[in-house]
Motif scaffolding. Sequence first.
Motif, PDB file in Angstrom:
ATOM      1  N   UNK A 104      38.341  35.382  38.010  1.00 35.12           N
ATOM      2  CA  UNK A 104      37.242  34.803  38.717  1.00 35.12           C
ATOM      3  C   UNK A 104      38.125  34.025  39.935  1.00 35.12           C
ATOM      4  N   UNK A 105      37.146  33.899  40.953  1.00 37.70           N
ATOM      5  CA  UNK A 105      37.205  33.328  42.318  1.00 37.70           C
ATOM      6  C   UNK A 105      36.074  32.428  42.380  1.00 37.70           C
ATOM      7  N   UNK A 106      36.385  31.030  42.609  1.00 31.82           N
ATOM      8  CA  UNK A 106      35.204  30.143  42.751  1.00 31.82           C
ATOM      9  C   UNK A 106      33.960  30.291  41.826  1.00 31.82           C
ATOM     10  N   UNK A 107      34.433  30.636  40.604  1.00 36.88           N
ATOM     11  CA  UNK A 107      33.267  31.076  39.603  1.00 36.88           C
ATOM     12  C   UNK A 107      32.634  32.164  39.590  1.00 36.88           C
ATOM     13  N   UNK A 108      32.926  33.041  40.728  1.00 36.49           N
ATOM     14  CA  UNK A 108      32.382  34.360  40.845  1.00 36.49           C
ATOM     15  C   UNK A 108      33.216  35.634  40.068  1.00 36.49           C
ATOM     16  N   UNK A 109      32.668  36.241  39.124  1.00 34.16           N
ATOM     17  CA  UNK A 109      33.823  37.327  38.677  1.00 34.16           C
ATOM     18  C   UNK A 109      34.254  38.386  39.456  1.00 34.16           C
ATOM     19  N   UNK A 110      35.318  38.918  39.361  1.00 31.96           N
ATOM     20  CA  UNK A 110      36.097  39.688  40.257  1.00 31.96           C
ATOM     21  C   UNK A 110      36.179  41.105  39.546  1.00 31.96           C
ATOM     22  N   UNK A 111      36.108  42.089  40.220  1.00 27.73           N
ATOM     23  CA  UNK A 111      36.369  43.461  39.742  1.00 27.73           C
ATOM     24  C   UNK A 111      37.509  44.126  40.434  1.00 27.73           C
ATOM     25  N   UNK A 112      38.292  45.173  39.885  1.00 28.85           N
ATOM     26  CA  UNK A 112      39.316  45.538  40.469  1.00 28.85           C
ATOM     27  C   UNK A 112      38.760  46.569  41.571  1.00 28.85           C
ATOM     28  N   UNK A 113      39.669  46.163  42.733  1.00 30.96           N
ATOM     29  CA  UNK A 113      39.051  47.043  44.079  1.00 30.96           C
ATOM     30  C   UNK A 113      38.579  45.747  44.779  1.00 30.96           C
ATOM     31  N   UNK A 114      37.811  44.625  44.657  1.00 31.78           N
ATOM     32  CA  UNK A 114      37.299  43.699  45.349  1.00 31.78           C
ATOM     33  C   UNK A 114      38.615  43.079  46.325  1.00 31.78           C
ATOM     34  N   UNK A 115      38.114  42.599  47.394  1.00 29.10           N
ATOM     35  CA  UNK A 115      39.150  41.896  48.163  1.00 29.10           C
ATOM     36  C   UNK A 115      38.923  40.650  48.309  1.00 29.10           C
ATOM     37  N   UNK A 116      39.915  39.974  48.588  1.00 34.17           N
ATOM     38  CA  UNK A 116      40.053  38.148  48.784  1.00 34.17           C
ATOM     39  C   UNK A 116      41.083  38.011  49.726  1.00 34.17           C
ATOM     40  N   UNK A 117      40.994  36.875  50.477  1.00 37.02           N
ATOM     41  CA  UNK A 117      42.031  36.656  51.587  1.00 37.02           C
ATOM     42  C   UNK A 117      43.322  36.411  50.781  1.00 37.02           C
TER      43      UNK A 117
END
Length: 185
Positions: A157-170
Motif C-alpha cells: 500500500x501507498x498512502x492507503x491505496x492498494x498497489x499492484x505489480x507494475x504500478x509506478x511510484x516516485x
Amino acid sequence: MSVFKFLKSKTFFKQVAIAIIGLLVFIFILKYWLGVTTNHNQKIQVPDLQKLSLNDVQNKLKELNLDFKVMDSASFNPEYPKKSVIEQTPEAGAFVKEKRKIYLTLNPSKYRDITIPDLNGRTKRQASSELKAIGFNIGTNFTYVSDIGEDVVRGLRHKGNILQPGDQLPQNAIIDMVLGDGKGN
C-alpha cells in the motif's frame, strides 16, 4: 657558373635576404591574425549558476556573451529547486573566451518513477530489502491479514491505496506492507 660561385654571389644573398624578410613578415601577420580571431588575452569569468533556473541562466550568460547547453538531468536532489542547475562545466570562477558554451546538468522536477515488483509470497525481510534496493522507503504501518504464512507479503500500500505489480511510484515513496499473521488456514 658553378654552384660554389653562385653561393658566393650577390644574387644568392639577395634571394636569401628576401626569403628571410618574407618569412618574418608572414610570421608577424599570422601572429596578429591569430590574436584577433582567437580573442587572445580576453578572459570572462564563469559565474556560479547553481540553483538558478534556465531563464536566469540565459539572462546571466547573455550579458557575458556566453552560451549554454543542457547536457543531462541528474537524480532528483531535494536541496535544489526543481529544474535548476546542479552542475556546470567549466566550473564557476574559471576563465573562458566569449561565445564559449557552458554545459549544464539540471535537477529534475521530481524523483523518477520506479515500477513496483511482484513481492507476493516473499518474506517481510526479503521484500523490505528489495524495495529499499530499488529506491523505496518502508513504512512502519504494517497491516496483518489472516494467512497461513507469518510475515509473508500479501500486498503493498501507498498512502492507503492498494498497489499492484507494475504500478509506478516516485523514488523514495513510502510503501506499507500487508502481511500474513500466521494464524490463518
